[in-house]
Motif scaffolding. Sequence first.
Motif, PDB file in Angstrom:
ATOM      1  N   ASP A  62      -7.448  -7.901 -12.915  1.00 25.82           N
ATOM      2  CA  ASP A  62      -6.369  -8.814 -12.109  1.00 25.82           C
ATOM      3  C   ASP A  62      -7.046  -9.332 -10.690  1.00 25.82           C
ATOM      4  OD1 ASP A  62      -4.215  -9.871 -10.839  1.00 25.82           O
ATOM      5  OD2 ASP A  62      -3.057  -8.140 -10.615  1.00 25.82           O
ATOM      6  N   VAL A  63      -7.289 -10.677 -10.968  1.00 22.30           N
ATOM      7  CA  VAL A  63      -8.020 -11.292  -9.946  1.00 22.30           C
ATOM      8  C   VAL A  63      -7.225 -11.778  -8.982  1.00 22.30           C
ATOM      9  CG1 VAL A  63      -9.495 -13.307  -9.528  1.00 22.30           C
ATOM     10  CG2 VAL A  63      -9.543 -12.051 -11.667  1.00 22.30           C
ATOM     11  N   GLY A  64      -7.630 -11.400  -7.521  1.00 23.99           N
ATOM     12  CA  GLY A  64      -6.716 -11.821  -6.271  1.00 23.99           C
ATOM     13  C   GLY A  64      -5.379 -11.136  -6.289  1.00 23.99           C
ATOM     14  N   ALA A  65      -5.485  -9.742  -6.847  1.00 26.03           N
ATOM     15  CA  ALA A  65      -4.009  -9.104  -6.852  1.00 26.03           C
ATOM     16  C   ALA A  65      -3.253  -8.870  -5.519  1.00 26.03           C
ATOM     17  CB  ALA A  65      -4.704  -7.727  -7.327  1.00 26.03           C
ATOM     18  N   GLY A  66      -3.805  -8.913  -4.613  1.00 25.79           N
ATOM     19  CA  GLY A  66      -3.017  -8.555  -3.134  1.00 25.79           C
ATOM     20  C   GLY A  66      -3.132  -6.910  -3.122  1.00 25.79           C
ATOM     21  N   PRO A  67      -2.114  -6.415  -2.363  1.00 24.76           N
ATOM     22  CA  PRO A  67      -2.285  -5.175  -2.211  1.00 24.76           C
ATOM     23  C   PRO A  67      -1.539  -4.291  -3.281  1.00 24.76           C
ATOM     24  CG  PRO A  67      -0.372  -6.104  -0.823  1.00 24.76           C
ATOM     25  CD  PRO A  67      -1.243  -7.145  -1.382  1.00 24.76           C
ATOM     26  N   LEU A  68      -0.775  -4.996  -4.197  1.00 22.62           N
ATOM     27  CA  LEU A  68      -0.131  -4.114  -5.454  1.00 22.62           C
ATOM     28  C   LEU A  68      -0.019  -5.322  -6.502  1.00 22.62           C
ATOM     29  CD1 LEU A  68       3.166  -3.093  -3.381  1.00 22.62           C
ATOM     30  CD2 LEU A  68       1.268  -1.409  -4.302  1.00 22.62           C
ATOM     31  N   ASP A  86      -9.577  -7.799  -4.734  1.00 25.15           N
ATOM     32  CA  ASP A  86      -9.110  -8.755  -3.933  1.00 25.15           C
ATOM     33  C   ASP A  86     -10.151  -8.864  -2.518  1.00 25.15           C
ATOM     34  OD1 ASP A  86      -6.199 -10.287  -3.093  1.00 25.15           O
ATOM     35  OD2 ASP A  86      -7.465  -9.915  -1.447  1.00 25.15           O
ATOM     36  N   PRO A  87     -10.354 -10.099  -2.008  1.00 26.56           N
ATOM     37  CA  PRO A  87     -11.367  -9.931  -1.014  1.00 26.56           C
ATOM     38  C   PRO A  87     -10.955  -9.196   0.329  1.00 26.56           C
ATOM     39  CG  PRO A  87     -11.157 -12.069  -1.809  1.00 26.56           C
ATOM     40  CD  PRO A  87     -10.202 -11.257  -2.406  1.00 26.56           C
ATOM     41  N   LEU A  88      -9.397  -8.933   0.402  1.00 23.11           N
ATOM     42  CA  LEU A  88      -9.043  -8.241   1.561  1.00 23.11           C
ATOM     43  C   LEU A  88      -8.469  -6.838   1.253  1.00 23.11           C
ATOM     44  CD1 LEU A  88      -6.477 -11.105   2.683  1.00 23.11           C
ATOM     45  CD2 LEU A  88      -8.838 -10.128   4.047  1.00 23.11           C
ATOM     46  N   ALA A  89      -8.916  -6.021   0.105  1.00 23.79           N
ATOM     47  CA  ALA A  89      -8.777  -4.982  -0.274  1.00 23.79           C
ATOM     48  C   ALA A  89      -8.625  -4.080   0.631  1.00 23.79           C
ATOM     49  CB  ALA A  89      -9.351  -4.474  -1.330  1.00 23.79           C
ATOM     50  N   THR A  90      -9.646  -3.683   1.704  1.00 21.00           N
ATOM     51  CA  THR A  90      -9.818  -2.909   2.725  1.00 21.00           C
ATOM     52  C   THR A  90      -8.769  -2.990   3.675  1.00 21.00           C
ATOM     53  OG1 THR A  90     -12.141  -2.627   2.459  1.00 21.00           O
ATOM     54  CG2 THR A  90     -11.184  -1.818   4.565  1.00 21.00           C
ATOM     55  N   GLU A  91      -8.355  -4.142   4.034  1.00 20.03           N
ATOM     56  CA  GLU A  91      -7.253  -4.669   5.168  1.00 20.03           C
ATOM     57  C   GLU A  91      -5.897  -4.091   4.287  1.00 20.03           C
ATOM     58  OE1 GLU A  91     -10.888  -7.166   5.932  1.00 20.03           O
ATOM     59  OE2 GLU A  91      -9.729  -6.545   4.199  1.00 20.03           O
ATOM     60  N   TYR A  92      -5.820  -4.357   3.078  1.00 23.94           N
ATOM     61  CA  TYR A  92      -4.519  -3.888   2.400  1.00 23.94           C
ATOM     62  C   TYR A  92      -4.432  -2.581   2.376  1.00 23.94           C
ATOM     63  CZ  TYR A  92      -4.172  -8.665   0.926  1.00 23.94           C
ATOM     64  OH  TYR A  92      -4.084 -10.182   0.745  1.00 23.94           O
ATOM     65  N   ILE A 108      -9.152  -2.917  -5.163  1.00 23.26           N
ATOM     66  CA  ILE A 108     -10.730  -2.758  -4.673  1.00 23.26           C
ATOM     67  C   ILE A 108     -11.011  -4.124  -4.180  1.00 23.26           C
ATOM     68  CG2 ILE A 108     -11.175  -0.571  -6.161  1.00 23.26           C
ATOM     69  CD1 ILE A 108     -12.742  -2.484  -8.018  1.00 23.26           C
ATOM     70  N   TYR A 109     -11.949  -4.064  -3.484  1.00 22.38           N
ATOM     71  CA  TYR A 109     -12.691  -5.193  -2.905  1.00 22.38           C
ATOM     72  C   TYR A 109     -13.487  -5.789  -4.223  1.00 22.38           C
ATOM     73  CZ  TYR A 109     -15.806  -8.494  -0.676  1.00 22.38           C
ATOM     74  OH  TYR A 109     -16.491  -9.832  -0.468  1.00 22.38           O
ATOM     75  N   GLY A 110     -13.310  -7.184  -4.203  1.00 22.36           N
ATOM     76  CA  GLY A 110     -14.193  -8.096  -4.927  1.00 22.36           C
ATOM     77  C   GLY A 110     -14.037  -9.349  -4.693  1.00 22.36           C
ATOM     78  N   MET A 111     -14.803 -10.303  -4.986  1.00 23.95           N
ATOM     79  CA  MET A 111     -14.904 -11.806  -4.782  1.00 23.95           C
ATOM     80  C   MET A 111     -14.940 -12.434  -6.183  1.00 23.95           C
ATOM     81  SD  MET A 111     -14.687 -12.809  -1.661  1.00 23.95           S
ATOM     82  CE  MET A 111     -15.506 -14.506  -1.614  1.00 23.95           C
TER      83      MET A 111
END
Length: 223
Positions: A62-68, A86-92, A108-111
């Motif tokens: 799931d690309v660009g999944a957001g927090p959920l 998602d690039p913002l996984a840590t912040e989420y 998890i983090y991923g570009m």
Amino acid sequence: MTSIKDNWQKGLPKELEIWGDWLSGETGDAEDRALRLSSNRPFPWWAKPLIPGQPGRIRVLDVGAGPLTVLGNVWDDKTVTIVPIDPLATEYDELLRKNGLTPPVRTIYGMAESLSEQFEAASFDFAYAGNCLDQTIDPIAAHREIFKVLRPNSSLISIHLANQGEEENYEGVYQWNFSLKESRLIVWNHSAQYDLLDECPEIGHHHFEKDGQYIKMTLTKGA
């Protein structure tokens, strides 16, 4: 001159703000929020016919999944592993913690532009992308990378608003547009224009359709 990447990075705090409100319950779609927090959500019926051979173990990106992730993983006696990135996984993760929420599947983090550096080639049976690939730094590279990590004959389904860069005045993460032109997907902004099928020869079967303001795509990797 400000680059696409610079503008994209400047838009990330806004994305966090939007998701922060959503996670706290300030959303017009409480049903979607509840479903994403459910640990017993079925795997989508519309994706099942696209899984080659329907093996007992299925791995989904799931690309660009957001927090959920929007995808469920319950499918009879099959084991479905959802990998949301998602690039913002840590912040989420921090937003989830602040709201006392535990995701059924943790992002998890991923570009999208560097998936093949993170995952093995041909290691996913299916991929999904919702309202995210037009918000990447390089949508063409993102598509190419998705097909690198998909198995042969496996598919990507993506759903995106048409011409969102134009609608958002190219602010923040909205640096590109997706448009349909004579049954082709055109990726463009005021500096560049690409035909997705020309740029991604890995794509075998393809189907594009317009549903209101949305463009729905089914793209299958060649054998």
